[in-house]
Design a protein around this motif. Structure first.
Motif, mmCIF file in Angstrom:
data_model
loop_
_atom_site.group_PDB
_atom_site.id
_atom_site.type_symbol
_atom_site.label_atom_id
_atom_site.label_comp_id
_atom_site.label_asym_id
_atom_site.label_seq_id
_atom_site.Cartn_x
_atom_site.Cartn_y
_atom_site.Cartn_z
ATOM 1 N N ARG A 1 -17.433 50.265 10.666
ATOM 2 C CA ARG A 1 -16.452 49.194 10.804
ATOM 3 C C ARG A 1 -15.258 49.569 11.689
ATOM 4 N NH1 ARG A 1 -16.681 46.660 4.615
ATOM 5 N NH2 ARG A 1 -18.833 45.870 4.844
ATOM 6 N N PRO A 2 -14.776 50.833 11.691
ATOM 7 C CA PRO A 2 -13.676 51.157 12.618
ATOM 8 C C PRO A 2 -14.072 51.045 14.080
ATOM 9 C CG PRO A 2 -13.800 52.763 10.840
ATOM 10 C CD PRO A 2 -15.037 51.940 10.762
ATOM 11 N N TRP A 3 -15.383 51.126 14.369
ATOM 12 C CA TRP A 3 -15.871 51.115 15.758
ATOM 13 C C TRP A 3 -16.513 49.771 16.131
ATOM 14 C CZ3 TRP A 3 -13.498 55.306 16.771
ATOM 15 C CH2 TRP A 3 -13.468 56.347 15.814
ATOM 16 N N THR A 4 -16.469 48.804 15.195
ATOM 17 C CA THR A 4 -17.042 47.474 15.465
ATOM 18 C C THR A 4 -15.908 46.464 15.622
ATOM 19 O OG1 THR A 4 -18.988 47.991 14.107
ATOM 20 C CG2 THR A 4 -18.578 45.656 14.589
ATOM 21 N N SER A 5 -15.918 45.716 16.714
ATOM 22 C CA SER A 5 -14.863 44.718 16.930
ATOM 23 C C SER A 5 -15.088 43.504 16.031
ATOM 24 C CB SER A 5 -14.831 44.271 18.389
ATOM 25 O OG SER A 5 -15.996 43.531 18.699
ATOM 26 N N SER A 6 -14.030 42.855 15.671
ATOM 27 C CA SER A 6 -14.141 41.650 14.838
ATOM 28 C C SER A 6 -14.926 40.557 15.550
ATOM 29 C CB SER A 6 -12.745 41.139 14.480
ATOM 30 O OG SER A 6 -12.043 42.086 13.706
ATOM 31 N N GLY A 7 -14.783 40.486 16.872
ATOM 32 C CA GLY A 7 -15.502 39.474 17.635
ATOM 33 C C GLY A 7 -17.006 39.647 17.608
ATOM 34 N N ALA A 8 -17.468 40.885 17.331
ATOM 35 C CA ALA A 8 -18.913 41.144 17.315
ATOM 36 C C ALA A 8 -19.606 40.479 16.130
ATOM 37 C CB ALA A 8 -19.164 42.653 17.290
ATOM 38 N N VAL A 9 -18.851 40.145 15.101
ATOM 39 C CA VAL A 9 -19.451 39.525 13.919
ATOM 40 C C VAL A 9 -18.881 38.111 13.717
ATOM 41 C CG1 VAL A 9 -20.055 41.638 12.695
ATOM 42 C CG2 VAL A 9 -17.733 40.728 12.485
ATOM 43 N N ALA A 10 -18.520 37.475 14.828
ATOM 44 C CA ALA A 10 -17.916 36.143 14.756
ATOM 45 C C ALA A 10 -18.813 35.106 15.411
ATOM 46 C CB ALA A 10 -16.547 36.151 15.430
ATOM 47 N N ARG A 11 -18.581 33.864 15.055
ATOM 48 C CA ARG A 11 -19.299 32.728 15.645
ATOM 49 C C ARG A 11 -18.300 31.866 16.389
ATOM 50 N NH1 ARG A 11 -22.899 28.093 12.438
ATOM 51 N NH2 ARG A 11 -23.348 26.791 14.279
ATOM 52 N N SER A 12 -18.622 31.552 17.632
ATOM 53 C CA SER A 12 -17.727 30.715 18.432
ATOM 54 C C SER A 12 -17.524 29.360 17.777
ATOM 55 C CB SER A 12 -18.305 30.524 19.844
ATOM 56 O OG SER A 12 -18.389 31.765 20.503
ATOM 57 N N LEU A 13 -16.339 28.813 17.946
ATOM 58 C CA LEU A 13 -16.001 27.541 17.309
ATOM 59 C C LEU A 13 -16.533 26.366 18.122
ATOM 60 C CD1 LEU A 13 -12.375 28.183 16.024
ATOM 61 C CD2 LEU A 13 -14.363 27.574 14.652
ATOM 62 N N GLU A 14 -17.649 25.807 17.660
ATOM 63 C CA GLU A 14 -18.149 24.576 18.263
ATOM 64 C C GLU A 14 -17.314 23.423 17.711
ATOM 65 O OE1 GLU A 14 -22.137 24.491 16.849
ATOM 66 O OE2 GLU A 14 -22.432 26.633 17.269
ATOM 67 N N ALA A 15 -17.505 22.250 18.298
ATOM 68 C CA ALA A 15 -16.721 21.089 17.865
ATOM 69 C C ALA A 15 -16.945 20.783 16.382
ATOM 70 C CB ALA A 15 -17.082 19.881 18.716
ATOM 71 N N GLY A 16 -18.192 20.891 15.923
ATOM 72 C CA GLY A 16 -18.509 20.550 14.541
ATOM 73 C C GLY A 16 -17.997 21.543 13.522
ATOM 74 N N LEU A 17 -17.535 22.717 13.984
ATOM 75 C CA LEU A 17 -17.022 23.730 13.062
ATOM 76 C C LEU A 17 -15.522 23.602 12.835
ATOM 77 C CD1 LEU A 17 -18.999 26.904 14.212
ATOM 78 C CD2 LEU A 17 -19.528 25.319 12.363
ATOM 79 N N ARG A 18 -14.891 22.629 13.478
ATOM 80 C CA ARG A 18 -13.464 22.380 13.289
ATOM 81 C C ARG A 18 -13.307 21.155 12.386
ATOM 82 N NH1 ARG A 18 -10.275 24.907 17.494
ATOM 83 N NH2 ARG A 18 -11.640 25.943 19.030
ATOM 84 N N ILE A 19 -12.756 21.358 11.194
ATOM 85 C CA ILE A 19 -12.634 20.301 10.197
ATOM 86 C C ILE A 19 -11.167 19.894 10.043
ATOM 87 C CG2 ILE A 19 -12.988 19.708 7.758
ATOM 88 C CD1 ILE A 19 -15.586 20.065 9.241
ATOM 89 N N PRO A 20 -10.847 18.619 10.237
ATOM 90 C CA PRO A 20 -9.457 18.170 10.014
ATOM 91 C C PRO A 20 -9.068 18.373 8.545
ATOM 92 C CG PRO A 20 -10.703 16.537 11.257
ATOM 93 C CD PRO A 20 -11.698 17.546 10.761
ATOM 94 N N VAL A 21 -7.849 18.783 8.317
ATOM 95 C CA VAL A 21 -7.405 19.117 6.965
ATOM 96 C C VAL A 21 -7.411 17.897 6.051
ATOM 97 C CG1 VAL A 21 -4.956 18.738 7.425
ATOM 98 C CG2 VAL A 21 -5.642 20.402 5.689
ATOM 99 N N GLU A 22 -7.310 16.693 6.596
ATOM 100 C CA GLU A 22 -7.247 15.490 5.767
ATOM 101 C C GLU A 22 -8.593 15.061 5.230
ATOM 102 O OE1 GLU A 22 -6.312 15.548 8.944
ATOM 103 O OE2 GLU A 22 -4.116 15.650 8.849
ATOM 104 N N LEU A 23 -9.700 15.606 5.758
ATOM 105 C CA LEU A 23 -11.031 15.152 5.338
ATOM 106 C C LEU A 23 -11.272 15.469 3.864
ATOM 107 C CD1 LEU A 23 -13.691 15.795 8.124
ATOM 108 C CD2 LEU A 23 -12.465 13.717 7.532
ATOM 109 N N ALA A 24 -11.834 14.495 3.158
ATOM 110 C CA ALA A 24 -12.157 14.677 1.741
ATOM 111 C C ALA A 24 -13.277 13.717 1.368
ATOM 112 C CB ALA A 24 -10.929 14.430 0.869
ATOM 113 N N GLY A 25 -13.910 13.990 0.238
ATOM 114 C CA GLY A 25 -14.942 13.099 -0.289
ATOM 115 C C GLY A 25 -16.119 12.948 0.640
ATOM 116 N N GLU A 26 -16.598 11.705 0.782
ATOM 117 C CA GLU A 26 -17.800 11.449 1.569
ATOM 118 C C GLU A 26 -17.620 11.775 3.041
ATOM 119 O OE1 GLU A 26 -19.521 7.642 0.961
ATOM 120 O OE2 GLU A 26 -19.491 7.781 -1.228
ATOM 121 N N GLU A 27 -16.403 11.570 3.574
ATOM 122 C CA GLU A 27 -16.158 11.886 4.983
ATOM 123 C C GLU A 27 -16.325 13.379 5.235
ATOM 124 O OE1 GLU A 27 -12.319 10.440 5.952
ATOM 125 O OE2 GLU A 27 -12.985 8.361 6.242
ATOM 126 N N LEU A 28 -15.859 14.202 4.295
ATOM 127 C CA LEU A 28 -16.023 15.648 4.430
ATOM 128 C C LEU A 28 -17.498 16.018 4.371
ATOM 129 C CD1 LEU A 28 -14.926 18.537 4.562
ATOM 130 C CD2 LEU A 28 -14.663 18.477 2.078
#
Length: 393
Positions: free
Chosen positions: A316-343
């Motif tokens: 872990r000291p020699w592995t970058s955080s970006g190496a175990v990350a997933r790029s943020l596609e549009a569908g991975l960004r959730i508005p904070v107001e979403l709830a219930g069926e919309e979420l």
């Protein structure tokens, strides 16, 4: 009977889209169709002994016509639901009849009552039509036998579905009545659920008992069939009643399942930050998620918890955080107001283990984990608050 369910049935065959609603025939339908053909074929032989093997062709025609009547029953629910602007996902024809999968609950007790009553009403109308047709043909002929059987079967379907217990239509009508009287839909659901459980026990005991009362007039094999069918039908009613209660509890608590309430606190790090250092910062502030940001502080990726576990501690000291990350596609960004069926709709559109929760101005609020949403669902269906008290404050 009208229910609310999920996606395409496993192995289901698409038969058409009346009113734009897909109709599927599940594999279990073929079993019951074959059973009806075999049993009714034997009964025809006692009325029309001259048919020989053709009696099974007549019996198969009855099985198909009977399920056509069941489809009309379900289409009645569908038409009323569509007129009430309630989306219908699909209709299933299966082992014990049909299911109209309506995605939303009626807004009022009155609408719920008529939505439930539409199916049995159409079955009664069909029974009356076949009764009228029966008066126009000669008894003890193939048309006479078919019309009599279809008349009786439609009346039986109507009466059975009118029994006051969930998940039957009569149970939904009972729920609507209690809802109207008490002003509380959940009270109606609980009452109709218990009525369904009582009904399941009565079916379990009553079907074999009714066969036994016929004594020597009924063979041992027929009595065994009655007992098995009674047990299966009782299990379906019992489980359906329990499922209706879980679904009602979920609907009651669904608005509480929101991105803001379930978001995990996060730490933002640069892509080249060693994973060990990122995890140290995470533990230091008691956060539960890692977000990769660019030089301007804008989020670009999410560190995947599952991938972090695969990295040995000494690496872990020699592995970058970006190496175990997933790029943020549009569908991975959730508005904070979403709830219930919309979420839920947003999560279904882009299945993932983690999502970034953002405010309207783009600020990072936290990370929404799919496992947290699933846990919230389980709590909601158990009748408990899906969100910890600390999160609600």
């Amino acid at each position: 009977m009208a229910e609310n369910k999920g996606d395409r049935p496993t192995g289901g065959l698409l038969m058409g889209r009346p009113f734009g609603v897909p109709v599927y025939v599940t594999p279990t339908w073929f079993l019951i169709a074959a059973l009806i053909t075999w049993i009714f074929g034997g009964e025809i032989d006692t009325v029309l002994p001259g048919l020989g093997r053709l009696r099974y062709l007549v019996a198969l025609f009855f099985a198909l016509a009977f399920y056509g009547s069941v489809l009309v029953h379900e289409l009645a629910h569908t038409v009323v639901a569509l007129r009430l602007k309630l989306p219908v996902r699909r209709i299933q024809l299966q082992f014990f009849g049909g299911v109209s999968e309506i995605e939303k609950e009626a807004e009022t007790a009155g609408r719920e009552f008529w939505l439930a009553f539409a199916g049995p009403l159409l079955s009664l109308v069909l029974g009356g039509v076949f009764l009228l047709g029966l008066s126009l043909v000669t008894a003890r002929t193939v048309p006479g036998v078919l019309l009599a059987a279809l008349m009786l079967s439609n009346f039986v379907v109507a009466v059975f579905n009118l029994l006051p217990g969930l998940p039957l239509d009569g149970g939904r009508m009972l729920r609507a009545v209690v809802w109207k009287v008490t002003g509380n839909s959940m009270t109606g659901t609980v009452a109709a659920t218990w009525a369904g459980r009582v009904l399941a026990v009565l079916v379990l005991v009553g079907m074999p008992a009714a066969g036994a009362l016929q004594g020597v007039s009924e063979s041992t094999s027929t009595m065994l069939i009655d007992a098995v069918l009674g047990a299966v039908l009782a299990a379906i009613i019992w489980n359906g009643a329990a499922g209706s209660l879980r679904a009602a509890r979920l609907r009651e608590h669904l608005p509480e399942i929101g991105a803001r309430a379930l978001a995990r606190p996060v730490v933002c790090v640069a892509s080249d930050t060693p994973l060990a250092e990122a995890l140290r910062r995470l533990e230091l502030v008691g956060a539960r998620g890692l977000v990769i940001v660019d030089g301007a502080g804008a989020p670009t990726a999410l560190v995947r918890e599952q991938l972090v576990r695969t990295v040995p501690e000494h690496r872990r000291p020699w592995t970058s955080s970006g190496a175990v990350a997933r790029s943020l596609e549009a569908g991975l960004r959730i508005p904070v107001e979403l709830a219930g069926e919309e979420l839920l709709d947003a999560l279904r559109a882009t299945p993932a283990a983690e999502y970034l929760v953002q405010a309207a101005d783009g600020a990072v609020v936290g990370v929404l984990a799919a496992v947290d949403v699933e846990r919230a669902f389980a709590l909601a269906m158990a009748g408990l608050s899906p969100v910890p008290a600390a999160s609600q404050a």
